[in-house]
Design a protein around this motif. Structure first.
Motif, PDB file in Angstrom:
ATOM      1  N   LYS A 159      -1.998  25.174  -7.902  1.00  0.00           N
ATOM      2  CA  LYS A 159      -1.657  24.000  -7.285  1.00  0.00           C
ATOM      3  C   LYS A 159      -2.171  24.251  -5.702  1.00  0.00           C
ATOM      4  O   LYS A 159      -2.182  25.548  -5.477  1.00  0.00           O
ATOM      5  CB  LYS A 159      -0.166  24.068  -7.185  1.00  0.00           C
ATOM      6  CG  LYS A 159       0.540  23.769  -8.595  1.00  0.00           C
ATOM      7  CD  LYS A 159       0.701  22.345  -9.001  1.00  0.00           C
ATOM      8  CE  LYS A 159       1.113  22.177 -10.136  1.00  0.00           C
ATOM      9  NZ  LYS A 159       1.197  20.740 -10.853  1.00  0.00           N
ATOM     10  N   HIS A 184      -1.855  20.636 -23.955  1.00  0.00           N
ATOM     11  CA  HIS A 184      -0.987  19.884 -22.608  1.00  0.00           C
ATOM     12  C   HIS A 184      -0.653  18.541 -23.278  1.00  0.00           C
ATOM     13  O   HIS A 184      -1.808  17.836 -23.795  1.00  0.00           O
ATOM     14  CB  HIS A 184      -1.921  19.890 -21.431  1.00  0.00           C
ATOM     15  CG  HIS A 184      -0.942  19.689 -20.302  1.00  0.00           C
ATOM     16  ND1 HIS A 184      -0.458  18.338 -20.378  1.00  0.00           N
ATOM     17  CD2 HIS A 184      -0.638  20.250 -19.313  1.00  0.00           C
ATOM     18  CE1 HIS A 184       0.327  18.315 -19.067  1.00  0.00           C
ATOM     19  NE2 HIS A 184       0.156  19.537 -18.423  1.00  0.00           N
ATOM     20  N   ASP A 243      -4.449  22.994 -13.754  1.00  0.00           N
ATOM     21  CA  ASP A 243      -3.652  21.488 -14.071  1.00  0.00           C
ATOM     22  C   ASP A 243      -4.382  20.579 -14.892  1.00  0.00           C
ATOM     23  O   ASP A 243      -5.351  20.700 -14.856  1.00  0.00           O
ATOM     24  CB  ASP A 243      -3.206  21.018 -12.618  1.00  0.00           C
ATOM     25  CG  ASP A 243      -2.243  19.923 -12.991  1.00  0.00           C
ATOM     26  OD1 ASP A 243      -1.137  20.222 -13.190  1.00  0.00           O
ATOM     27  OD2 ASP A 243      -2.596  18.742 -12.661  1.00  0.00           O
ATOM     28  N   GLU A 244      -3.527  19.636 -15.630  1.00  0.00           N
ATOM     29  CA  GLU A 244      -4.436  18.765 -16.217  1.00  0.00           C
ATOM     30  C   GLU A 244      -5.238  17.996 -15.809  1.00  0.00           C
ATOM     31  O   GLU A 244      -6.076  17.265 -16.394  1.00  0.00           O
ATOM     32  CB  GLU A 244      -3.256  18.125 -17.354  1.00  0.00           C
ATOM     33  CG  GLU A 244      -2.555  17.118 -16.701  1.00  0.00           C
ATOM     34  CD  GLU A 244      -1.473  17.498 -15.799  1.00  0.00           C
ATOM     35  OE1 GLU A 244      -1.183  18.881 -15.608  1.00  0.00           O
ATOM     36  OE2 GLU A 244      -0.538  16.662 -15.416  1.00  0.00           O
TER      37      GLU A 244
END
Ligand SMILES: O=C(COP(=O)(O)O)[C@H](O)[C@H](O)COP(=O)(O)O
Ligand SMILES: [Mg+2]
Length: 407
Positions: free
Chosen positions: A160, A275, A188-189
């Motif tokens: 992040k 995911h 992250d996706e």
């Protein structure tokens, strides 16, 4: 685990303004040899060979209003009966094919006007599916072997800001997290192959610091690089990760689809981190879509080693009970000789506060516990975020062992 059936079986919650038996037979007919009217070729012999069957029907409480809109409603004033229904199909209708399985058990029936609610609760597959698909190549044991983490969950984070960092900035954050003792980090996706953080540059920069750290500290942190893309891209990206010494790839499974995941599952020499973003559209309305218990089995067979299950006290809309049911489902064998166990991934607003309730609800340490903001926004920095989370899990496990009188 129940024994694997000879026929394909699926359980549904149905809501209907017609006799539920008739609604279930309409579903079976539409999803196999029948249509809205008898046709000459649908002989008793053909039906015996190819028709789906209603195996069981259990009446539940009626609904007070239709859950879903219907143009030209049947019996517009209700009542709207609810029932739990099991249908079965001959394997020979489709063979052991995951894409065609979805069409049979979860195709046009969502649109039937006889139904004002329909949810696919669970499915059971003949053994032929176990032979036809790779399943997870690593699962819990393989993931533990690659990370060297035993007896506790893998403590993980998500880079992040999710997007916006350059490869060098990403690598610097990864270096800090490696020093802090983290086990697992994922893209992250939303981070894939954008202009300011191209996939190849990111993998090379991140693996340089991961490999340096492994050489110095003897611990290789598992990085789930997001390879989501078209099939050739995913294969190529997987090969790059493998060549750089990486130990995991990630795919957004709803985006790449079943055929994409099957191909990645067949090709991979690394654990595949699945995911589930997009899942809410398939699940959020209680009278529509899928229960995770049914849906996640498709992806396990296709090759998912890690399956996202959301998290207790998450930032999304799901109940804790539902999260725990999903995680337990992922740890339940699908076939006696090929369990296809996927490691559940708890993620979404996770912090040290959720360690004890997660441990108590799941009763297992076979999970990845991934906190993005919960680690990276720690007031004393990411290293403190990692150590607090690790300490919370150690205390949860040790505390309960002490209460139980275990060493
Ligand atoms: O997408 C997810 C869950 O999947 P994943 O964790 O794999 O991305 C969340 O939005 C965050 O990314 C988790 O971060 P946080 O811990 O900050 O809520
Ligand atoms: Mg995310």
């Amino acid at each position: 685990m129940t024994a694997n059936p000879v026929r394909i079986e699926a359980d549904y919650l149905i809501e209907t303004p017609v006799d539920p038996r008739l609604a279930a037979e309409t579903m079976a007919g539409e999803q196999s040899s029948g249509t809205f009217v008898a046709v000459p070729g649908e002989t008793p012999e053909l039906k015996a060979r190819a028709a789906a069957r209603v195996e069981s029907l259990e009446l539940l409480d009626a609904a007070s209003a239709p859950s879903l809109p219907v143009a030209r409603p049947i019996n517009p004033d209700g009542p709207w009966h609810r029932a739990r229904v099991t249908l079965s199909w001959p394997l020979d209708n489709i063979g052991a094919s995951l894409p065609n399985l979805v069409t049979a058990i979860a195709g046009n029936l969502w649109e039937l006007r006889q139904l004002t609610g329909l949810r696919l609760l669970d499915l059971r597959l003949p053994l032929a599916f176990a032979s036809a698909y790779p399943g997870p190549k690593f699962g819990v044991a393989g993931t533990r072997e690659l990370t060297g983490v035993n007896g506790r969950p893998l403590i993980g984070t998500i880079i992040k800001p999710s997007i916006g960092l350059s490869p060098a900035e990403t690598a610097a954050l990864v270096a800090e997290l490696c020093e802090a003792g983290i086990d697992f980090i994922k893209d992250d996706e939303l981070q894939s192959d954008g202009a300011y953080c191209p996939f190849d540059q990111r993998v090379r920069a991140v693996m340089r610091v991961v490999n340096d750290h492994a050489n110095r500290a003897g611990k290789k942190v598992m990085i789930a690089f997001n390879v989501t893309g078209e099939i050739d891209q995913m294969r190529r990206r997987h090969d790059l990760v493998l060549g750089e010494g990486g130990t995991c790839v990630m795919a957004s499974i709803n985006s790449v689809g079943l055929a994409g995941m099957v191909e990645l599952g067949r090709h991979t020499q690394l654990p595949v981190h699945a995911h589930r973003n997009g899942w809410g559209a398939l699940n959020r309305h209680p009278a529509l879509g899928w229960d995770y218990t049914a849906w996640h089995k498709l992806w396990r067979l296709a090759g998912a080693d890690h399956m996202h299950v959301n998290g207790i006290g998450n930032k999304f809309s799901e109940t804790d009970d539902s999260v725990v049911t999903s995680a337990k489902a992922a740890l339940t064998p699908m076939f006696a000789h090929k369990p296809c166990i996927a490691m559940p991934v708890f993620s979404s607003g996770q912090t040290p506060a959720q360690a004890l309730p997660t441990w108590r609800a799941l009763g297992s340490t076979d999970l990845i516990f991934a906190a993005g903001g919960g680690i990276l926004a720690h007031p004393d920095g990411p290293a403190a975020g990692v150590s607090d989370l690790r300490a919370a899990w150690d205390a949860a496990i040790a505390g309960d062992a002490a209460i139980a009188g275990k060493p």
